[in-house]
Motif scaffolding. Sequence first.
Motif, PDB file in Angstrom:
ATOM      1  N   GLU A   1     108.670  20.113  73.161  1.00  0.00           N
ATOM      2  CA  GLU A   1     110.096  20.406  73.191  1.00  0.00           C
ATOM      3  C   GLU A   1     110.585  20.464  74.632  1.00  0.00           C
ATOM      4  OE1 GLU A   1     110.941  23.148  69.430  1.00  0.00           O
ATOM      5  OE2 GLU A   1     109.234  23.815  70.621  1.00  0.00           O
ATOM      6  N   THR A   2     111.659  19.738  74.887  1.00  0.00           N
ATOM      7  CA  THR A   2     112.297  19.745  76.196  1.00  0.00           C
ATOM      8  C   THR A   2     113.783  19.998  75.981  1.00  0.00           C
ATOM      9  OG1 THR A   2     112.605  17.346  76.114  1.00  0.00           O
ATOM     10  CG2 THR A   2     110.613  18.149  77.229  1.00  0.00           C
ATOM     11  N   PHE A   3     114.495  20.267  77.089  1.00  0.00           N
ATOM     12  CA  PHE A   3     115.913  20.521  76.946  1.00  0.00           C
ATOM     13  C   PHE A   3     116.662  20.168  78.226  1.00  0.00           C
ATOM     14  CE2 PHE A   3     114.280  24.348  78.843  1.00  0.00           C
ATOM     15  CZ  PHE A   3     115.274  24.795  79.701  1.00  0.00           C
ATOM     16  N   LYS A   4     117.956  19.988  78.041  1.00  0.00           N
ATOM     17  CA  LYS A   4     118.888  19.762  79.150  1.00  0.00           C
ATOM     18  C   LYS A   4     120.100  20.635  78.863  1.00  0.00           C
ATOM     19  CE  LYS A   4     121.554  16.012  79.419  1.00  0.00           C
ATOM     20  NZ  LYS A   4     122.001  14.631  79.600  1.00  0.00           N
TER      21      LYS A   4
ATOM     22  N   TYR B   1     116.403  18.884  73.202  1.00  0.00           N
ATOM     23  CA  TYR B   1     117.671  19.546  72.934  1.00  0.00           C
ATOM     24  C   TYR B   1     118.618  19.313  74.100  1.00  0.00           C
ATOM     25  CZ  TYR B   1     114.762  22.315  69.750  1.00  0.00           C
ATOM     26  OH  TYR B   1     113.895  22.723  68.766  1.00  0.00           O
ATOM     27  N   THR B   2     119.842  18.964  73.804  1.00  0.00           N
ATOM     28  CA  THR B   2     120.918  18.975  74.788  1.00  0.00           C
ATOM     29  C   THR B   2     121.825  20.114  74.355  1.00  0.00           C
ATOM     30  OG1 THR B   2     120.745  16.586  75.125  1.00  0.00           O
ATOM     31  CG2 THR B   2     122.777  17.658  75.877  1.00  0.00           C
ATOM     32  N   ILE B   3     121.904  21.131  75.216  1.00  0.00           N
ATOM     33  CA  ILE B   3     122.605  22.354  74.860  1.00  0.00           C
ATOM     34  C   ILE B   3     123.818  22.518  75.766  1.00  0.00           C
ATOM     35  CG2 ILE B   3     122.402  24.863  74.621  1.00  0.00           C
ATOM     36  CD1 ILE B   3     119.320  24.359  74.356  1.00  0.00           C
ATOM     37  N   LYS B   4     124.967  22.628  75.136  1.00  0.00           N
ATOM     38  CA  LYS B   4     126.215  22.799  75.879  1.00  0.00           C
ATOM     39  C   LYS B   4     126.668  24.239  75.731  1.00  0.00           C
ATOM     40  CE  LYS B   4     130.898  20.971  76.280  1.00  0.00           C
ATOM     41  NZ  LYS B   4     131.874  20.041  75.713  1.00  0.00           N
ATOM     42  N   GLY B   5     126.936  24.877  76.866  1.00  0.00           N
ATOM     43  CA  GLY B   5     127.389  26.252  76.837  1.00  0.00           C
ATOM     44  C   GLY B   5     127.750  26.722  78.229  1.00  0.00           C
TER      45      GLY B   5
ATOM     46  N   GLN C   1     115.933  31.568  80.220  1.00  0.00           N
ATOM     47  CA  GLN C   1     116.305  32.159  78.931  1.00  0.00           C
ATOM     48  C   GLN C   1     116.171  31.134  77.808  1.00  0.00           C
ATOM     49  OE1 GLN C   1     120.340  33.538  79.713  1.00  0.00           O
ATOM     50  NE2 GLN C   1     119.680  35.616  79.180  1.00  0.00           N
ATOM     51  N   VAL C   2     116.641  29.929  78.074  1.00  0.00           N
ATOM     52  CA  VAL C   2     116.592  28.876  77.055  1.00  0.00           C
ATOM     53  C   VAL C   2     115.148  28.474  76.789  1.00  0.00           C
ATOM     54  CG1 VAL C   2     117.286  26.519  76.497  1.00  0.00           C
ATOM     55  CG2 VAL C   2     118.931  28.079  77.557  1.00  0.00           C
ATOM     56  N   GLN C   3     114.335  28.333  77.828  1.00  0.00           N
ATOM     57  CA  GLN C   3     112.929  27.959  77.655  1.00  0.00           C
ATOM     58  C   GLN C   3     112.194  28.986  76.800  1.00  0.00           C
ATOM     59  OE1 GLN C   3     111.346  24.983  78.838  1.00  0.00           O
ATOM     60  NE2 GLN C   3     109.965  25.737  77.276  1.00  0.00           N
ATOM     61  N   LYS C   4     112.401  30.261  77.075  1.00  0.00           N
ATOM     62  CA  LYS C   4     111.769  31.323  76.282  1.00  0.00           C
ATOM     63  C   LYS C   4     112.265  31.282  74.841  1.00  0.00           C
ATOM     64  CE  LYS C   4     111.003  34.467  80.137  1.00  0.00           C
ATOM     65  NZ  LYS C   4     111.428  35.720  80.789  1.00  0.00           N
ATOM     66  N   SER C   5     113.538  30.995  74.654  1.00  0.00           N
ATOM     67  CA  SER C   5     114.111  30.924  73.308  1.00  0.00           C
ATOM     68  C   SER C   5     113.524  29.756  72.517  1.00  0.00           C
ATOM     69  CB  SER C   5     115.633  30.799  73.388  1.00  0.00           C
ATOM     70  OG  SER C   5     116.186  31.936  74.005  1.00  0.00           O
TER      71      SER C   5
END
Length: 126
Positions: free
Chosen positions: A121-124, A84-88, A95-99
């Motif tokens: 699942e990974t994210f940036k 996931y690439t999350i812009k905000g 918080q994002v990892q737990k979500s």
Amino acid sequence: MRFEMKEVGFKTNVEYGELHVSGNEDYGFRPYQLMVASIAVCSGGVLRTILEKKKLNIEDITIDTEVKRNPEYANRIEKINIHYTIKGENLKEDQVQKSIHLANKNCPMAQSVAGSIEIEETFKLI
């Protein structure tokens, strides 16, 4: 759902429109593409809902996937990497990892393949 045979593959009508499925991508979506899309988009949709309920300011989410298949065992899907690439604004990694963890537990598609397909699942954050 009812699927009708075509010259190459099958088709069905769903609420959104006609869906063509074939092992040959010239004639429709390949079954593995639909499976990966179902898992990734279901997980992403649940994640979005969780982040919104936490009142986090999310502008955009992009999902990239990588699929590992085993050609020696019916070319089965063994692992799906979802990134996931999350812009905000003011997003915190913990918080994002737990979500993301919670989203995986609540995504019907991911839970349907639990124990059969590894989902990483990974994210940036941007």
